[in-house]
Scaffold this motif. Structure first.
Motif, short mmCIF file in Angstrom:
data_model
loop_
_atom_site.label_atom_id
_atom_site.label_comp_id
_atom_site.label_asym_id
_atom_site.label_seq_id
_atom_site.Cartn_x
_atom_site.Cartn_y
_atom_site.Cartn_z
N ASP A 76 5.22 -59.93 -60.91
CA ASP A 76 6.64 -59.62 -60.74
C ASP A 76 6.75 -58.34 -59.91
O ASP A 76 6.12 -57.33 -60.22
CB ASP A 76 7.26 -59.42 -62.12
CG ASP A 76 8.77 -59.19 -62.07
OD1 ASP A 76 9.30 -58.80 -61.00
OD2 ASP A 76 9.43 -59.37 -63.11
N ASP A 77 7.55 -58.37 -58.85
CA ASP A 77 7.64 -57.19 -57.99
C ASP A 77 8.36 -56.02 -58.66
O ASP A 77 8.39 -54.91 -58.13
CB ASP A 77 8.29 -57.53 -56.64
CG ASP A 77 9.70 -58.08 -56.78
OD1 ASP A 77 10.20 -58.23 -57.91
OD2 ASP A 77 10.32 -58.39 -55.73
N ASN A 78 8.94 -56.24 -59.83
CA ASN A 78 9.56 -55.16 -60.60
C ASN A 78 8.63 -54.58 -61.66
O ASN A 78 9.01 -53.65 -62.37
CB ASN A 78 10.84 -55.65 -61.28
CG ASN A 78 11.98 -55.82 -60.29
OD1 ASN A 78 12.32 -54.89 -59.56
ND2 ASN A 78 12.56 -57.01 -60.26
N LYS A 81 7.91 -50.90 -60.87
CA LYS A 81 9.01 -50.14 -60.28
C LYS A 81 9.24 -48.84 -61.04
O LYS A 81 9.41 -48.83 -62.26
CB LYS A 81 10.29 -50.98 -60.28
CG LYS A 81 11.45 -50.32 -59.54
CD LYS A 81 12.67 -51.25 -59.52
CE LYS A 81 13.82 -50.61 -58.77
NZ LYS A 81 15.01 -51.52 -58.74
N LYS A 118 8.02 -51.50 -55.06
CA LYS A 118 9.10 -50.49 -55.06
C LYS A 118 8.65 -49.22 -55.79
O LYS A 118 9.37 -48.66 -56.62
CB LYS A 118 10.37 -51.06 -55.69
CG LYS A 118 10.78 -52.43 -55.16
CD LYS A 118 11.95 -52.99 -55.96
CE LYS A 118 12.22 -54.44 -55.61
NZ LYS A 118 11.21 -55.36 -56.15
#
Length: 207
Positions: A76-78, A81, A118
């Motif tokens: 998951d790109d989050n 974060k 991010k």
């Protein structure tokens, strides 16, 4: 500190062992789930625990990304974060597939990861020395003769934290600059695989 590992293969396990010896606790994760890691955590002792990758708590001081580069897009790109992250990964085209921007040095591999997750506080470290040699190369007797581990990143405070962690496990940190220009310490860079002191590392990086 409480340090979480995203990826608990050989790299993750060796670093976890060294960090525990330095007085830290670790949380190990992998794509197979926490039950698959119980044999590993039992060997590491009470300072290690396993967790599911998407169920990590908020009490973690930093994360270590220790997975093959081609596994990043499965996360998951989050996930990271806003976290403090050590990138211990390497990009190998023959294993991870051809990514022209990386091959042509249009962007560093760690900068690409920072953009994907991010993350603003990411330091590249522990990716140049063969992990199988790390424990044997640690030097707690003479700091001036220690092997140097290059690091790169943009956040000075976090770089200092990583440098202190490197000191605690018996090495010297060498500041190789910012993340954008961290090509020199990638797998296709001039110091990959080298086990030398800060003076020799500096010579190689500043040619």
């Amino acid at each position: 500190m409480k340090i979480a590992f995203i990826g608990s293969g050989h790299v993750g396990q060796v670093l976890a062992k060294l960090f525990i010896k330095a007085g830290h606790s670790v949380v190990l994760t992998n794509r197979h789930g926490k039950d698959s890691l119980l044999p590993v955590t039992s060997k590491l002792g009470s300072a290690a625990q396993a967790a599911d990758i998407n169920s990590l708590g908020d009490d973690l001081d930093l994360f270590v990304l220790a997975i093959p580069f081609n596994g990043v897009n499965d996360l998951d790109d989050n996930l990271l974060k806003g976290k403090k992250v050590i990138d211990a990964s390497n990009y190998f085209p023959q294993r991870d597939g051809r990514i022209p921007k990386l091959i042509n040095h249009e962007i560093s591999s760690s900068q690409m990861l920072a953009d994907y997750f991010k993350v603003s506080t990411i330091v590249k470290a522990f990716n140049t020395i063969p992990v199988s040699e790390l424990e044997g190369l640690a030097n707690f007797e003479n700091k001036s003769e220690r092997i140097a581990i290059p690091i790169a990143g943009d956040d000075v405070k976090f770089k200092n934290i990583v440098a202190e962690l490197i000191d605690q496990i018996g090495f010297n940190a060498y500041d190789a600059g910012n993340l954008k220009n961290s090509f020199t310490i990638q797998a296709d860079g001039p110091v990959f695989g080298l086990t030398v002191d800060k003076k020799e590392l500096s010579k190689k990086l500043n040619k």
